[in-house]
Design an enzyme around this catalytic site. Structure first.
Site, PDB file in Angstrom:
ATOM      1  N   SER A 129       8.379 -16.669  10.584  1.00 51.61           N
ATOM      2  CA  SER A 129       8.574 -16.918   8.921  1.00 51.61           C
ATOM      3  C   SER A 129       9.011 -18.730   9.480  1.00 51.61           C
ATOM      4  CB  SER A 129       9.893 -16.864   8.285  1.00 51.61           C
ATOM      5  OG  SER A 129       9.253 -15.475   8.031  1.00 51.61           O
ATOM      6  N   THR A 155      -5.295 -11.392  11.703  1.00 45.59           N
ATOM      7  CA  THR A 155      -6.121 -10.298  11.377  1.00 45.59           C
ATOM      8  C   THR A 155      -7.564 -10.788  11.678  1.00 45.59           C
ATOM      9  OG1 THR A 155      -3.997 -10.112   9.290  1.00 45.59           O
ATOM     10  CG2 THR A 155      -6.406  -9.522   9.002  1.00 45.59           C
ATOM     11  N   HIS A 339       4.568  13.604  -6.447  1.00 48.62           N
ATOM     12  CA  HIS A 339       3.485  14.775  -5.442  1.00 48.62           C
ATOM     13  C   HIS A 339       4.744  15.119  -4.924  1.00 48.62           C
ATOM     14  CE1 HIS A 339       0.170  11.644  -6.057  1.00 48.62           C
ATOM     15  NE2 HIS A 339      -0.983  12.776  -6.006  1.00 48.62           N
ATOM     16  N   GLU A 364       2.051 -13.036   5.312  1.00 49.14           N
ATOM     17  CA  GLU A 364       1.515 -14.382   4.026  1.00 49.14           C
ATOM     18  C   GLU A 364       3.286 -14.830   3.523  1.00 49.14           C
ATOM     19  OE1 GLU A 364      -2.013 -14.698   2.002  1.00 49.14           O
ATOM     20  OE2 GLU A 364      -2.924 -13.698   3.319  1.00 49.14           O
TER      21      GLU A 364
END
Length: 385
Positions: A129, A155, A339, A364
């Site tokens: 950050s 990534t 569920h 991000e």
């Protein structure tokens, strides 16, 4: 893009995702890889270049158009979007925001076609950050630059053909200044990629560490040329602001899928001889998720319009990313609750999405970083010491 043409794109992507990708979700999870046939279809549909300008072979979508496409992409596993997310997002935008015309002409058409996959090399073990603590350095040596350092959680780095590496070029200046960006192609001596990370979720979306050991690149590899020296953080900030709106829109698409799964389960699952959809406490869970989804969708569309108009490219993307990444986590949690025990079992969509959604609050820009951006924009000088 003409509205009818955009709708054709959205319709074709929706059909592709729901007929080709959704049936393969469990295979992607198990194999930790997207099948090559799906990758090839993404290339042929132009998904590797939907934000890249038309003059470089892309679709040239505005942000308002892009977020509508991202709503569709969010319906399925995030691994699909990750295939081409860096080309259209933070890596491709490094060139769009800061590259020379020669660099754009050399790389953007290949990014748009999917011939080349790019990665965004900013994060480090001790610099996430806060880029001011960046340890990767680039030093001039004659007409070249020599890079040393390591990047973490990058990534697409295992398959990247080029990595946009952020490095400290001026150690004498404080804070986020003195950072530049370099194009480092695959195969450059001294560049190596670590093993793929084993993550909590988002299987099929690959991340790994990147190591630079006396990596020598020519001056032409400096993004922006000589004008790009020490401007890397400004470029990164612009790329991340755009990326935050895209991620927010993906979260909205994922929330819509989770609402769909919850509604269909509640209609068919019976307790005491009647569907659980009749139980008001279940209805409350569904109502909260529908409301969250619609609030997120409206926020993203509004923020995208202001981004395109140049009204707000700071707080708007931050609010959208903050709200929507937190929102999809709430929706995923409620979906598991609806569920019941089934929602905790591997092989059930909402269990997988529950794990996948958690990452959106981190990358991000964490939720806490978004809070800082939003607050400082609202408070101005009063928020700064």
């Amino acid at each position: 893009m003409d509205p009818s043409d955009l709708q054709d794109v959205l319709d074709s992507v929706r059909d592709f995702i729901r007929t080709e990708v959704v049936p393969a979700e469990e295979q992607i999870e198990a194999d930790d890889a997207v099948p090559e046939r799906i990758v090839a279809q993404c290339r042929s549909m132009g998904l590797y270049g939907f934000t890249i300008p038309e003059q470089y072979g892309g679709l040239g979508l505005t942000v308002s158009e892009e977020v509508r496409l991202a709503f569709e992409l969010g319906w399925t596993t995030p691994a699909l979007r990750s295939l081409f997310g860096t080309n259209n997002g933070i890596a491709g935008h490094v060139l769009m925001q800061g590259g020379t015309e020669e660099q754009k002409s050399q790389w953007l058409p290949r990014l748009a076609s999917g011939e080349v996959t790019a990665s965004f090399g900013l994060t480090e073990a001790d610099a996430g950050s806060d880029p001011s603590s960046l340890a990767t350095k680039a030093v001039r040596d004659g007409g070249d630059w020599v890079l040393n350092g390591s990047k973490r959680y990058i990534t697409n780095s295992p398959v990247a053909d080029v990595i946009m590496v952020f490095a400290k070029t001026n150690p004498d200046v404080a804070g986020n200044r003195g950072i530049s960006t370099f194009l480092v192609p695959k195969g450059t001596p001294g560049l190596s990629i670590g093993p793929k990370d084993h993550k909590m979720g988002q299987f099929g979306a690959w991340t790994a560490d990147v190591h630079l050991d006396d990596v020598r690149v020519p001056a032409s590899a400096l993004v922006g040329g000589e004008d790009g020296v020490d401007t890397g953080f400004v470029t990164a900030a612009k790329c991340l602001a755009h990326g935050r709106l895209h991620i927010a829109a993906v979260c909205v698409g994922m929330a819509e899928r989770l609402v769909h799964e919850s509604v269909e389960f509640a209609k068919t699952r019976e307790q005491g001889g009647k569907p659980i959809a009749r139980f008001q406490l279940v209805q409350g869970l569904i109502a909260d998720s529908v409301t969250d989804h619609r609030a997120g969708r409206g926020l993203v569309l509004d923020a995208a319009r202001e981004f395109d108009a140049g009204i707000d490219r700071v707080s708007g993307p931050a609010t959208a990313k903050y709200f929507c990444s937190e929102m999809v986590g709430r929706v995923a949690d409620r979906a598991v609750q609806v569920h019941g025990g089934a929602g905790y079992m591997r092989g059930v969509t909402v269990e997988r999405f529950f794990r996948d959604a958690r990452l959106f609050r981190i990358y991000e820009g964490t939720s806490q970083i978004q809070q800082v951006i939003i607050a400082r924009d609202a408070l101005g000088k009063a928020a700064r010491g």
